[in-house]
Scaffold this active site. Structure first.
Site, PDB file in Angstrom:
ATOM      1  N   HIS A  38       4.995  -8.046  -4.904  1.00 45.89           N
ATOM      2  CA  HIS A  38       3.666  -8.029  -4.284  1.00 45.89           C
ATOM      3  C   HIS A  38       2.966  -9.382  -4.460  1.00 45.89           C
ATOM      4  O   HIS A  38       2.319  -9.884  -3.543  1.00 45.89           O
ATOM      5  CB  HIS A  38       2.782  -6.960  -4.940  1.00 45.89           C
ATOM      6  CG  HIS A  38       3.309  -5.554  -4.837  1.00 45.89           C
ATOM      7  ND1 HIS A  38       3.753  -4.855  -5.937  1.00 45.89           N
ATOM      8  CD2 HIS A  38       3.446  -4.723  -3.785  1.00 45.89           C
ATOM      9  CE1 HIS A  38       4.132  -3.643  -5.554  1.00 45.89           C
ATOM     10  NE2 HIS A  38       3.961  -3.533  -4.261  1.00 45.89           N
ATOM     11  N   GLN A  62       2.959   9.079   4.479  1.00 49.87           N
ATOM     12  CA  GLN A  62       4.311   8.526   4.573  1.00 49.87           C
ATOM     13  C   GLN A  62       5.272   9.154   3.573  1.00 49.87           C
ATOM     14  O   GLN A  62       6.425   8.755   3.484  1.00 49.87           O
ATOM     15  CB  GLN A  62       4.297   6.999   4.456  1.00 49.87           C
ATOM     16  CG  GLN A  62       3.994   6.457   3.068  1.00 49.87           C
ATOM     17  CD  GLN A  62       3.770   4.954   3.102  1.00 49.87           C
ATOM     18  OE1 GLN A  62       2.829   4.452   3.709  1.00 49.87           O
ATOM     19  NE2 GLN A  62       4.647   4.196   2.450  1.00 49.87           N
ATOM     20  N   GLN A 150      10.438  -8.232   2.951  1.00 47.44           N
ATOM     21  CA  GLN A 150      11.732  -7.949   3.562  1.00 47.44           C
ATOM     22  C   GLN A 150      12.493  -6.880   2.764  1.00 47.44           C
ATOM     23  O   GLN A 150      13.458  -6.312   3.238  1.00 47.44           O
ATOM     24  CB  GLN A 150      12.515  -9.272   3.637  1.00 47.44           C
ATOM     25  CG  GLN A 150      13.803  -9.232   4.414  1.00 47.44           C
ATOM     26  CD  GLN A 150      13.608  -8.895   5.882  1.00 47.44           C
ATOM     27  OE1 GLN A 150      12.529  -9.063   6.446  1.00 47.44           O
ATOM     28  NE2 GLN A 150      14.656  -8.376   6.499  1.00 47.44           N
TER      29      GLN A 150
HETATM   30  P1  AMP Z   1       4.705  -1.091  -1.689  1.00 51.09           P
HETATM   31  O1  AMP Z   1       3.575  -1.195  -2.647  1.00 51.09           O
HETATM   32  O2  AMP Z   1       6.011  -0.698  -2.327  1.00 51.09           O
HETATM   33  O3  AMP Z   1       4.379  -0.286  -0.450  1.00 51.09           O
HETATM   34  O4  AMP Z   1       4.965  -2.559  -1.177  1.00 51.09           O
HETATM   35  C1  AMP Z   1       3.934  -3.318  -0.591  1.00 51.09           C
HETATM   36  C2  AMP Z   1       4.535  -4.525   0.057  1.00 51.09           C
HETATM   37  O5  AMP Z   1       5.233  -5.304  -0.913  1.00 51.09           O
HETATM   38  C3  AMP Z   1       5.568  -4.150   1.137  1.00 51.09           C
HETATM   39  O6  AMP Z   1       5.413  -5.010   2.250  1.00 51.09           O
HETATM   40  C4  AMP Z   1       6.868  -4.363   0.446  1.00 51.09           C
HETATM   41  O7  AMP Z   1       7.932  -4.680   1.307  1.00 51.09           O
HETATM   42  C5  AMP Z   1       6.544  -5.534  -0.464  1.00 51.09           C
HETATM   43  N1  AMP Z   1       7.506  -5.586  -1.563  1.00 51.09           N
HETATM   44  C6  AMP Z   1       7.817  -4.578  -2.415  1.00 51.09           C
HETATM   45  N2  AMP Z   1       8.786  -4.958  -3.269  1.00 51.09           N
HETATM   46  C7  AMP Z   1       9.110  -6.242  -2.939  1.00 51.09           C
HETATM   47  C8  AMP Z   1      10.031  -7.201  -3.438  1.00 51.09           C
HETATM   48  N3  AMP Z   1      10.854  -6.927  -4.456  1.00 51.09           N
HETATM   49  N4  AMP Z   1      10.076  -8.400  -2.855  1.00 51.09           N
HETATM   50  C9  AMP Z   1       9.247  -8.707  -1.813  1.00 51.09           C
HETATM   51  N5  AMP Z   1       8.359  -7.857  -1.297  1.00 51.09           N
HETATM   52  C10 AMP Z   1       8.266  -6.641  -1.849  1.00 51.09           C
END
Ligand code: AMP
Length: 283
Positions: A38, A62, A150
């Site tokens: 993040h 979701q 990604q």
């Molecule tokens: P989430 O809180 O899991 O919904 O993630 C929020 C954003 O952070 C989304 O766009 C995810 O793809 C991104 N994200 C989560 N984990 C990673 C990671 N390891 N590397 C890059 N982006 C991430």
């Protein structure tokens, strides 16, 4: 000073105010329990925008009925500290009832191949929830740019398609996957893993790296690459494979022959924890 707001009217007023002052507005949508993945999105967004908003919202629409909505990890205080350190201007952390009040009934559905396979298949309502909440966030914040990882490659493809199909004025920016030193892709869900499960989870990334090696040494058959990844999980008792797919990175259409760019995406349950990872192989 970073601001924390809970109400749609408050974030709207702040974001509109910034835009009126001629500031470019960037948005990083998250479900909180923030980690370096993040933070990498926030750093890029910080560098490219005058006013940076981060949303922290565990979006109920979701999650399927048997998924981890209630147990999803949360730590708002820590998240706020990390946002402040990353130079975020405003955090929007609404209650569910603020985003989906009594009587709420409108959803955004991205149809076709981009949602048909991968996580769309094993989590039938997932992308409807994602497209709906992201549309709402875009309408609320009206960002010039929005940043996604990604790590959720299909999510990026779905959101890009949704923005294109509905003529939304936002630039969707995909950021590379951030990994631990040993290869494990960072995820808020990694916190569910026991030490031995965490060890087993390394096979997600290592099998993807191995698959790319196989492809660069000349393997062109998607079936063969899938077979290789399957074999890597064969001896791991905690693991059950949800899917191994090799698809076009933009359309998510399955490929049988690997040429050009191919997204290799996998979802594997390690114990009770469902993990996803992916890599793009360039031929
Ligand atoms: P989430 O809180 O899991 O919904 O993630 C929020 C954003 O952070 C989304 O766009 C995810 O793809 C991104 N994200 C989560 N984990 C990673 C990671 N390891 N590397 C890059 N982006 C991430």
């Amino acid at each position: 000073m970073m601001q924390l707001v809970r109400k749609i009217d408050e974030i709207k007023a702040a974001a509109r105010g910034a835009a009126r002052e001629g500031k470019s507005v960037g948005l990083v949508p998250t479900m909180g329990y923030l980690h370096e993945g993040h933070i990498s999105l926030m750093k890029k967004a910080r560098a490219e925008n005058d006013f940076l908003a981060v949303s922290i919202f565990v979006n109920p629409t979701q999650f399927g009925p048997s998924e981890d909505l209630d147990s999803y990890p949360r730590d708002l205080e820590r998240d706020l500290r990390l946002c402040e350190e990353a130079g975020v201007n405003i955090v929007f952390a609404p209650e569910s009832s603020e985003m989906y009040p009594e009587g709420y009934s409108t959803y955004v559905t991205v149809e076709g191949g981009v949602t048909a396979g991968l996580c769309g298949k094993s989590r039938p309502i997932h992308f409807r929830g994602v497209a709906t909440v992201v549309t709402k966030l875009f309408n609320i914040v009206r960002p010039e740019r929005a940043y996604f990882g990604q790590k959720d490659a299909q999510q990026v493809a779905v959101i890009k398609k949704m923005v294109r199909d509905t003529n939304q004025d936002v630039q969707v920016i995909a950021c590379p996957i951030v990994r631990e030193a040993d290869g494990l892709a960072l995820s808020s869900r990694n916190t569910y893993l026991s030490p031995s499960e965490r060890q087993d989870a390394l096979t997600l990334s290592s099998s993807l790296f191995g698959a790319v090696g196989l492809i660069s040494s000349g393997e062109k058959s998607a079936a063969a690459v899938r077979g290789y990844i399957e074999s890597r999980f064969a001896g791991i008792e905690s693991a059950s494979i949800d899917y191994i797919e090799i698809v076009d990175p933009d359309t998510m259409e399955p490929l049988s022959l690997i040429s050009n760019r191919a997204l290799i995406a996998i979802a594997v349950k390690i114990g009770k924890t469902r993990l996803i990872d992916n890599i793009v192989a360039e031929v």
